[in-house]
Design an enzyme around this catalytic site. Structure first.
Site, PDB file in Angstrom:
ATOM      1  N   HIS A   1       0.919  -1.158  -0.017  1.00 39.17           N
ATOM      2  CA  HIS A   1       0.213  -0.003  -0.015  1.00 39.17           C
ATOM      3  C   HIS A   1       0.931   1.147  -0.116  1.00 39.17           C
ATOM      4  O   HIS A   1       0.615   2.260  -0.750  1.00 39.17           O
ATOM      5  CB  HIS A   1      -0.951  -0.126   1.033  1.00 39.17           C
ATOM      6  CG  HIS A   1      -1.886  -1.040   1.378  1.00 39.17           C
ATOM      7  ND1 HIS A   1      -3.332  -0.728   1.208  1.00 39.17           N
ATOM      8  CD2 HIS A   1      -2.120  -2.375   1.330  1.00 39.17           C
ATOM      9  CE1 HIS A   1      -4.115  -1.842   1.122  1.00 39.17           C
ATOM     10  NE2 HIS A   1      -3.106  -2.923   1.187  1.00 39.17           N
TER      11      HIS A   1
ATOM     12  N   ASP B   1      -6.268   5.589   3.198  1.00 38.01           N
ATOM     13  CA  ASP B   1      -6.112   3.953   2.783  1.00 38.01           C
ATOM     14  C   ASP B   1      -7.375   3.260   2.701  1.00 38.01           C
ATOM     15  O   ASP B   1      -8.094   3.783   3.691  1.00 38.01           O
ATOM     16  CB  ASP B   1      -5.120   3.355   3.445  1.00 38.01           C
ATOM     17  CG  ASP B   1      -4.912   1.948   2.933  1.00 38.01           C
ATOM     18  OD1 ASP B   1      -3.927   1.945   1.777  1.00 38.01           O
ATOM     19  OD2 ASP B   1      -5.302   0.776   3.385  1.00 38.01           O
TER      20      ASP B   1
END
Length: 482
Positions: free
Chosen positions: A16, A117
């Protein structure tokens, strides 16, 4: 000149973090009115330096704040529970950091947006406290985002019970061209044990004002258009497909032996080597490793195999590298000697660096989304062998919807504890390896075509991702009064 501040809160996981940091760089390179602050958190006891963070061009426009380490409740088993606990524990530190930024409005402009996120939607609440919009940075594809919305809609419609839906063998899902087999759904949807995680996650996706997706319209045109045309997806928050966000040429000099591998590849014919690599968490038990070894040897192809040791705790801990003596005991007797000229068995290795090499002709992959984007960028076809999370869905989309990969096994699955659903035999693996190296195959042609588009879409005016980034910046700047 009108200015604006944007706060980005990435997930601490490497897959990520890489794409989120690339996105931060993209924003400041595109518009000098923006000041980006990235709030970096680490998993407890993680003292490793990160080459991705160290490579950031820190400037007045891009500011990095390492949040203080926090302690978490003991005996948390699951990675998802660890992430949730970490986010909750960091909330006071994040609020403090944001308060400090708002005190700098005269110098850098007002706070205009939060970008969080896809697993950090709990942070949307903080954005609301500051009366600014929150956007989710989604590190999977557009089709998978559509699937998440669709499943949550069904969950609400059927009073929290997906049984009727999951009993079907094939499912009509917005964003996919073809009916999706139930075995291609993500692990956390099929496993009852994960139901509360899925509900919290999917309901969290309804909170933000928009989605920044690490994909691009030229790759997922049907899925992108479905967000504007399909009745089940129309009216949801705006999507901005701004990919592919990669750091393909990041040099890591800390990997022992990687220079030797590159030198060996330099001596191999173009597109002749198959690369087997299963991501930062991918590994297999001894029985499955032997089947892979037999497949490689029987195929007779040149290869680089990133082989890692399964953690005794499954996916709660990342795999580690084998020593040479361990490899000799693990692999079929004499395998390393017999294949010494045709291939290399290695531990962890910089994946993008290998995929970029002209000798690589095929990639046996777990189909993590970053890996898919890297292989497309470098024009290397994939042989799809998904393991966990949403990889089965990605693999189905790639093989069946986009016709950009060959199949090793789309229904293979490894659970949270590292247990596989069946043993994949050498003959099937060998078939996938040979198929992905087909020099004249339709899959290779399609991958080469999309590869060219992937290199232009973000950087050239007229590219779809270039335009979506412009639309996103307009949205952010419109939050700021003149």
């Amino acid at each position: 000149m009108k200015k604006a501040q944007v706060v980005i809160i990435p997930h601490p996981g490497l897959s990520h973090l890489v794409s989120t940091l690339e996105f931060a760089k993209l924003l400041i390179n595109r518009d000098n009115r923006l000041r980006i602050t990235v709030l970096v958190m680490k998993f407890p006891n993680n003292t490793e330096p990160d080459a991705n963070i160290e490579s950031l061009p820190i400037s007045d426009s891009l500011h990095l704040i390492n949040l203080p380490e926090v302690s978490l409740p003991p005996n948390i088993d699951r990675r998802s529970a660890v992430v949730h606990a970490l986010l909750e524990a960091q909330k006071p530190n994040i609020k403090q950091a944001v308060s400090n930024l708002t005190a700098e409005e005269d110098q850098h402009g007002p706070l205009a947006a939060f970008i969080v996120d896809m697993f950090g939607t709990t942070m949307v609440d903080i954005a609301k406290e500051y009366s600014v919009p929150a956007l989710v940075f989604f590190t999977s594809g557009v089709a998978f985002l559509g699937l998440m919305f669709h499943l949550h809609t069904l969950f609400e419609r059927d009073n929290g019970d997906l049984t009727r839906f999951l009993q079907q063998n094939e499912l009509a899902i917005p964003g996919f061209n073809n009916l999706v087999p139930s075995y291609s759904l993500p692990s956390f949807v099929l496993d009852k044990e994960w139901e509360s995680f899925f509900i919290n996650y999917a309901s969290g996706l309804k909170k933000p004002n928009g989605f920044i997706v690490n994909s691009f319209e030229e790759l997922e045109s049907h899925a992108v258009h479905s967000f504007f045309s399909h009745p089940d997806l129309a009216g949801l928050p705006t999507i901005y497909p701004v990919g592919p966000l990669l750091n393909p040429y990041l040099k890591t000099d800390k990997v022992v032996g990687s220079e030797d591998i590159i030198k060996w590849l330099d001596d191999q014919p173009s597109s002749s080597v198959v690369f087997l690599c299963f991501g930062s968490m991918g590994s297999f038990d001894e029985e499955q490793v032997k089947e892979i070894a037999h497949a490689i040897e029987n195929s007779g192809v040149r290869f680089v195999w990133s082989l890692r040791k399964l953690s005794p705790k499954g996916f709660r801990h990342p795999p580690s590298n084998y020593s040479l003596s361990e490899l000799e005991l693990l692999l079929p007797e004499g395998f390393l000697d017999r294949t010494a000229e045709t291939g290399k068995v290695v531990g962890w290795i910089p994946q993008a660096q290998i995929l970029a090499h002209q000798a690589i002709g095929g990639f046996v992959s777990h189909c993590g989304w970053n890996s898919i984007l890297e292989s497309i960028y470098f024009g290397v076809p994939i042989a799809a062998w998904p393991l966990y999370a949403e990889q089965q869905t990605n693999a189905f989309e790639l093989v069946c919807d986009l016709k950009m990969a060959v199949e090793v096994a789309l229904d293979y699955r490894v659970d949270f504890y590292g247990e596989r659903n069946y043993l994949l035999t050498a003959d099937k693996i060998e078939r996938g390896i040979k198929s992905v190296l087909d020099k004249n195959g339709e899959v290779r042609k399609k991958v080469k075509e999309i590869s060219e588009k992937s290199k232009k879409t973000l950087l050239e005016e007229g590219g779809s991702s270039y335009n979506y980034v412009g639309n996103l910046i307009d949205f952010i700047m419109n939050q700021v009064r003149d």
